[in-house]
Design a protein around this motif. Structure first.
Motif, PDB file in Angstrom:
ATOM      1  N   TYR A 227       6.867   3.600   4.070  1.00  0.00           N
ATOM      2  CA  TYR A 227       6.760   4.363   5.308  1.00  0.00           C
ATOM      3  C   TYR A 227       8.138   4.883   5.689  1.00  0.00           C
ATOM      4  O   TYR A 227       9.066   4.096   5.868  1.00  0.00           O
ATOM      5  CB  TYR A 227       6.204   3.483   6.427  1.00  0.00           C
TER       6      TYR A 227
ATOM      7  N   TYR B 170       0.952  20.856   5.455  1.00  0.00           N
ATOM      8  CA  TYR B 170       1.696  19.916   6.301  1.00  0.00           C
ATOM      9  C   TYR B 170       3.178  20.291   6.366  1.00  0.00           C
ATOM     10  O   TYR B 170       3.768  20.629   5.337  1.00  0.00           O
ATOM     11  CB  TYR B 170       1.641  18.502   5.700  1.00  0.00           C
TER      12      TYR B 170
ATOM     13  N   ASN C 231      -3.916  15.244  -1.570  1.00  0.00           N
ATOM     14  CA  ASN C 231      -4.784  16.106  -0.786  1.00  0.00           C
ATOM     15  C   ASN C 231      -4.212  17.516  -0.924  1.00  0.00           C
ATOM     16  O   ASN C 231      -3.052  17.742  -0.599  1.00  0.00           O
ATOM     17  CB  ASN C 231      -4.769  15.684   0.685  1.00  0.00           C
TER      18      ASN C 231
ATOM     19  N   TYR D 119       7.013  11.104  10.858  1.00  0.00           N
ATOM     20  CA  TYR D 119       6.946  10.022   9.870  1.00  0.00           C
ATOM     21  C   TYR D 119       6.171  10.504   8.645  1.00  0.00           C
ATOM     22  O   TYR D 119       5.443  11.499   8.711  1.00  0.00           O
ATOM     23  CB  TYR D 119       6.313   8.750  10.458  1.00  0.00           C
TER      24      TYR D 119
ATOM     25  N   ILE E 255       3.910   8.788   5.191  1.00  0.00           N
ATOM     26  CA  ILE E 255       3.385   7.628   4.486  1.00  0.00           C
ATOM     27  C   ILE E 255       3.350   7.999   2.999  1.00  0.00           C
ATOM     28  O   ILE E 255       2.645   8.925   2.606  1.00  0.00           O
ATOM     29  CB  ILE E 255       1.985   7.258   4.991  1.00  0.00           C
TER      30      ILE E 255
ATOM     31  N   TYR F 153       2.058   6.973  -0.173  1.00  0.00           N
ATOM     32  CA  TYR F 153       1.045   6.050  -0.692  1.00  0.00           C
ATOM     33  C   TYR F 153       1.378   5.635  -2.121  1.00  0.00           C
ATOM     34  O   TYR F 153       1.680   6.473  -2.965  1.00  0.00           O
ATOM     35  CB  TYR F 153      -0.339   6.702  -0.647  1.00  0.00           C
TER      36      TYR F 153
ATOM     37  N   ARG G 127       2.836  11.029  -2.530  1.00  0.00           N
ATOM     38  CA  ARG G 127       2.296   9.959  -3.386  1.00  0.00           C
ATOM     39  C   ARG G 127       3.478   9.383  -4.147  1.00  0.00           C
ATOM     40  O   ARG G 127       4.279  10.140  -4.704  1.00  0.00           O
ATOM     41  CB  ARG G 127       1.277  10.511  -4.388  1.00  0.00           C
TER      42      ARG G 127
ATOM     43  N   MET H 153       5.390  18.026   6.768  1.00  0.00           N
ATOM     44  CA  MET H 153       6.035  16.916   6.064  1.00  0.00           C
ATOM     45  C   MET H 153       5.422  16.677   4.677  1.00  0.00           C
ATOM     46  O   MET H 153       5.777  15.721   4.006  1.00  0.00           O
ATOM     47  CB  MET H 153       5.943  15.635   6.888  1.00  0.00           C
TER      48      MET H 153
ATOM     49  N   ARG I 226      -2.625   5.333  -4.583  1.00  0.00           N
ATOM     50  CA  ARG I 226      -3.527   6.428  -4.960  1.00  0.00           C
ATOM     51  C   ARG I 226      -2.668   7.588  -5.443  1.00  0.00           C
ATOM     52  O   ARG I 226      -1.601   7.862  -4.911  1.00  0.00           O
ATOM     53  CB  ARG I 226      -4.411   6.840  -3.794  1.00  0.00           C
TER      54      ARG I 226
ATOM     55  N   ARG J 254       0.810  -1.208   0.000  1.00  0.00           N
ATOM     56  CA  ARG J 254       0.000   0.000   0.000  1.00  0.00           C
ATOM     57  C   ARG J 254       0.848   1.266   0.000  1.00  0.00           C
ATOM     58  O   ARG J 254       0.448   2.288  -0.559  1.00  0.00           O
ATOM     59  CB  ARG J 254      -0.863  -0.049   1.260  1.00  0.00           C
TER      60      ARG J 254
END
Lengths: 249, 235
Positions: free
Chosen positions: B105, B130, B125, B114, B116, B118, B136, B132, B121, B102
């Protein structure tokens, strides 16, 4: 004869009821996904509380002792009561990570990442994280931290995590319940349905509690596509002052 | 609809990587050489433009100078902010990579930040602000390519006061080059601050026999930010 038929059907029923978890290539249960505590009252008070103001009510999540009360030693109970009056001192209100088991209870999602070597818990709250090695290595000596040091192993289909080396500065909930540096936690993560992990924590702290106690909460899988979002606390203007103070001339 | 047009090649890349490419194994604890974070220019990690200088717009240079002069107190790292991107990859502190189908990390020791990345997808967003960023990723051969947007302007790019705005856009490339080495590349774009995109490239080294430990900021007026050193595992 009639009894044995009863017995066979009972065994068959029990077997069909036993949940078969999704598995990793190494055969261990695959706990990966995004989860969240479904007993939100635990974030406010692990002993349960009546609903008031903007806090939910609910039963104690403590399953042992059976009365649902923390088995405090007298001096520790006094400290907890004092904390309850001064809840502005809650370390999480000052952007600190929650400790264990408290990290599992806030109403924020938790992502579990897992392979044969490690289980990683990523918490949305305070962007906290725990890396749990599964290699049988011991706790490091002379290590103290807010979240302690976690070492895991599998007992059947249950992930068992031993956590020690705490700094004793964390609270258990917003009500001011406490632990200290002698805290030792054994956690058990068991997937009981595709969308549920039964989470159990046995907390031993001989300078705070007369005997070990156990809490249990359900973690619910969040809908597919749920993403953890960034949790900025220190970055917030008003909290910054707690950390660096005003710039010195 | 420019935003939509932009996402199409990413969709295509995600589709191609899902169908054709097996993920490389980037797992492990990684760290950059110690001097990179002090100054990207002085560490000679800027590979484009060829002069090795950050291509600031003329009106953006004054703020960099001011940051540099006040870096001892103004650097967001000294105030325990999350390090931001790309800085998280070369702060003097290790990070550990975990992977599944998925996502990839990135788990940083530095203030337990941390990310993620992805893989499943492509749509970002937008406008989250953010520290960080919103990441994607997709695989190009054995290279993990991460597209990172939705930044705040609260982080710096190094300790020398090099900075960015909330229009920062970073494309990172992680390529394993040997058992103990990985090349980290980041192309940095920010039309408010830089006159053109620019690229850094630096080696990350696998750290054996260590573990990521907690790096929690202490509060109080006398608190001083320091990086928690590499923590050796029990033998």
């Amino acid at each position: 004869m009639r009894f044995s038929i009863f017995l066979i059907s009972f065994v068959a029923l029990a077997q069909s009821a036993k949940f078969e978890p999704p598995r990793q290539a190494d055969g261990h249960p695959d706990l990966q996904g995004v989860w969240r505590n479904a007993s939100i009252v635990a974030a406010f008070n692990v002993e349960g509380q009546e609903a008031f103001y903007n806090e939910p009510g609910g039963k104690s999540v403590i399953v042992d002792p059976p009365d649902g009360k923390l088995p405090y030693l007298p001096a520790a109970l006094k400290q907890a009561n004092e904390n309850h009056v001064h809840r502005e001192l809650d370390p999480t209100g000052h952007c600190h990570t929650h400790g264990v088991p408290r990290l599992l209870v806030p109403p924020f999602p938790i992502e579990i990442v897992e392979d044969s070597n490690d289980v990683v818990l990523l918490f949305e709250t305070e962007h906290s994280l725990r890396i749990i090695p599964l290699d049988g290595s011991p706790h490091p000596k002379l290590y103290r931290s807010w979240n302690g040091d976690s070492r895991g192993h599998w007992e059947g289909d249950t992930l068992v995590v031993d956590v020690a080396g705490f700094n004793g500065r964390t609270w258990l909930d917003q009500a001011g319940n406490i632990v200290d540096r002698n805290e030792h936690v054994v956690e058990r993560f068991t997937m009981t349905a595709r969308d549920t992990i039964a989470y159990e924590a046995r907390v031993d702290d001989p300078t705070i509690y007369a005997k070990p106690w156990t809490m249990r909460i359900p973690l619910r899988r969040q809908p597919a596509g749920t993403e953890l979002i960034e949790y900025d606390c220190i970055e917030g203007e008003r909290s910054e002052i707690h950390y660096a103070g005003p710039p010195k001339k | 609809m420019p935003a939509r047009r932009k996402s199409r090649p990413i969709f295509f890349a995600v589709f191609v990587s899902a169908v054709c490419v097996r993920a490389a194994d980037l797992r492990g604890i990684w760290m950059a050489d110690k001097n990179v974070d002090a100054s990207l220019e002085r560490a000679h990690v800027i590979v484009d433009p060829p002069d090795g200088k950050i291509p600031y717009k003329s009106e953006a240079i004054a703020k960099q100078k001011q940051n540099f002069e006040n870096h001892a107190t103004a650097d967001p790292e000294t105030r325990c902010f999350q390090p931001g991107v790309p800085r998280a990859a070369y702060v003097p502190s290790p990070f550990q990579i975990f992977q599944n189908d998925r996502a990839v990390y990135m788990v940083y020791q530095d203030v337990h930040a941390y990310r993620i990345v992805y893989l499943d997808r492509a749509e970002h967003n937008e406008g989250l602000g953010y520290a960080m960023g919103d990441s994607r990723g997709h695989w190009e051969g054995d290279t993990l390519v991460a597209d990172v947007t939705s930044f705040s302007d609260a982080t710096w790019l190094d300790a020398a006061g090099d900075y960015h705005s909330d229009e920062l856009h970073v494309i990172e490339r992680y390529t394993r080059t040997g058992p103990d080495t990985m090349t980290y590349e980041a192309t940095i774009e920010d039309p408010k601050v830089f006159s053109r995109p620019w690229t850094i490239r630096l080696p990350l080294r696998l750290q054996r026999g260590v573990q990521i430990v907690e790096d929690e900021c202490e509060e109080g007026p006398n608190a001083r930010r320091h990086h928690v050193p590499l923590f050796r595992r029990a033998p």
